[in-house]
Design a protein around this motif. Structure first.
Motif, short mmCIF file in Angstrom:
data_model
loop_
_atom_site.label_atom_id
_atom_site.label_comp_id
_atom_site.label_asym_id
_atom_site.label_seq_id
_atom_site.Cartn_x
_atom_site.Cartn_y
_atom_site.Cartn_z
N THR A 248 56.38 22.98 -1.81
CA THR A 248 55.24 23.07 -2.71
C THR A 248 53.93 23.03 -1.95
O THR A 248 52.88 23.33 -2.50
CB THR A 248 55.25 21.89 -3.71
OG1 THR A 248 55.24 20.67 -2.97
CG2 THR A 248 56.46 21.95 -4.60
N LEU A 249 53.97 22.70 -0.65
CA LEU A 249 52.76 22.64 0.15
C LEU A 249 52.44 23.95 0.85
O LEU A 249 51.34 24.14 1.34
CB LEU A 249 52.86 21.52 1.18
CG LEU A 249 53.01 20.11 0.62
CD1 LEU A 249 53.17 19.12 1.76
CD2 LEU A 249 51.81 19.75 -0.22
N ALA A 250 53.40 24.86 0.91
CA ALA A 250 53.17 26.12 1.58
C ALA A 250 52.22 26.98 0.74
O ALA A 250 52.39 27.10 -0.46
CB ALA A 250 54.50 26.86 1.77
N PRO A 251 51.19 27.54 1.37
CA PRO A 251 50.25 28.35 0.60
C PRO A 251 50.90 29.61 0.07
O PRO A 251 51.68 30.26 0.75
CB PRO A 251 49.15 28.67 1.59
CG PRO A 251 49.65 28.32 2.93
CD PRO A 251 50.82 27.41 2.75
N THR A 252 50.62 29.91 -1.15
CA THR A 252 51.09 31.14 -1.77
C THR A 252 49.89 32.01 -2.08
O THR A 252 48.75 31.60 -1.91
CB THR A 252 51.86 30.84 -3.07
OG1 THR A 252 50.95 30.23 -3.98
CG2 THR A 252 53.04 29.93 -2.81
N ARG A 253 50.15 33.19 -2.57
CA ARG A 253 49.04 34.08 -2.89
C ARG A 253 48.15 33.48 -3.97
O ARG A 253 46.96 33.71 -3.98
CB ARG A 253 49.56 35.43 -3.33
CG ARG A 253 50.24 36.19 -2.21
CD ARG A 253 50.54 37.61 -2.64
NE ARG A 253 51.41 38.27 -1.70
CZ ARG A 253 50.99 38.89 -0.62
NH1 ARG A 253 49.72 38.91 -0.33
NH2 ARG A 253 51.83 39.48 0.19
N ALA A 254 48.71 32.70 -4.86
CA ALA A 254 47.93 32.15 -5.95
C ALA A 254 46.99 31.04 -5.48
O ALA A 254 45.87 30.92 -5.97
CB ALA A 254 48.86 31.61 -7.04
N ASN A 255 47.42 30.22 -4.54
CA ASN A 255 46.58 29.08 -4.13
C ASN A 255 46.09 29.20 -2.69
O ASN A 255 45.59 28.23 -2.14
CB ASN A 255 47.32 27.76 -4.33
CG ASN A 255 48.48 27.58 -3.38
OD1 ASN A 255 48.80 28.47 -2.60
ND2 ASN A 255 49.13 26.45 -3.44
N ASP A 256 46.20 30.37 -2.08
CA ASP A 256 45.80 30.54 -0.68
C ASP A 256 44.31 30.29 -0.49
O ASP A 256 43.91 29.62 0.46
CB ASP A 256 46.17 31.95 -0.21
CG ASP A 256 46.17 32.08 1.29
OD1 ASP A 256 46.44 31.06 1.96
OD2 ASP A 256 45.92 33.18 1.79
#
Length: 122
Positions: free
Chosen positions: A12-20
């Motif tokens: 859940t800590l890995a950045p995704t496109r939504a929360n980058d």
């Protein structure tokens, strides 16, 4: 039948496109805060020995300091003296320098991340 290949755990800590963008902003703010605190803990709040008095006077009057002149700090100090006219000029000059140091830390982090994205795209 179940597959013998285990699935990867999702972090859940890995950045995704939504929360980058939010992760980058938080990291830049943290870098700025660390730089500001480090500067605050290690700087002289008084006139000091070298150029503090001269640069504070230049910032208050929008004058010209000795070469190189420090135009960015002069302008920031001038704005600070106009926004907070009741504060001591030397303290305002210190605040301008501390804000520049914090901004440089944040911008360096963002620039490094952007160059990493460019390198991965190549």
């Amino acid at each position: 039948m179940s597959s013998s290949v285990p699935s990867k755990p999702v972090s859940t800590l890995a950045p995704t496109r939504a929360n980058d963008g939010a992760v980058r902003a938080i990291a830049a703010a943290a870098a700025a805060l660390v730089a500001f605190v480090a500067y605050a803990l290690t700087s002289s709040f008084g006139l000091g020995y070298v150029d503090h008095g001269e640069l504070a006077a230049v910032a208050a009057t929008l004058g010209i300091a000795h070469p190189t002149g420090y135009p960015t700090l002069t302008l920031l100090g001038f704005v600070a003296t106009r926004l907070l006219p009741f504060a001591p000029i030397v303290s305002l000059a210190w605040l301008a320098v501390a804000l520049v140091a914090a901004s440089v830390a944040a911008l360096t982090l963002l620039f490094d991340e952007a160059m990493g994205r460019v390198a991965r795209a190549v």
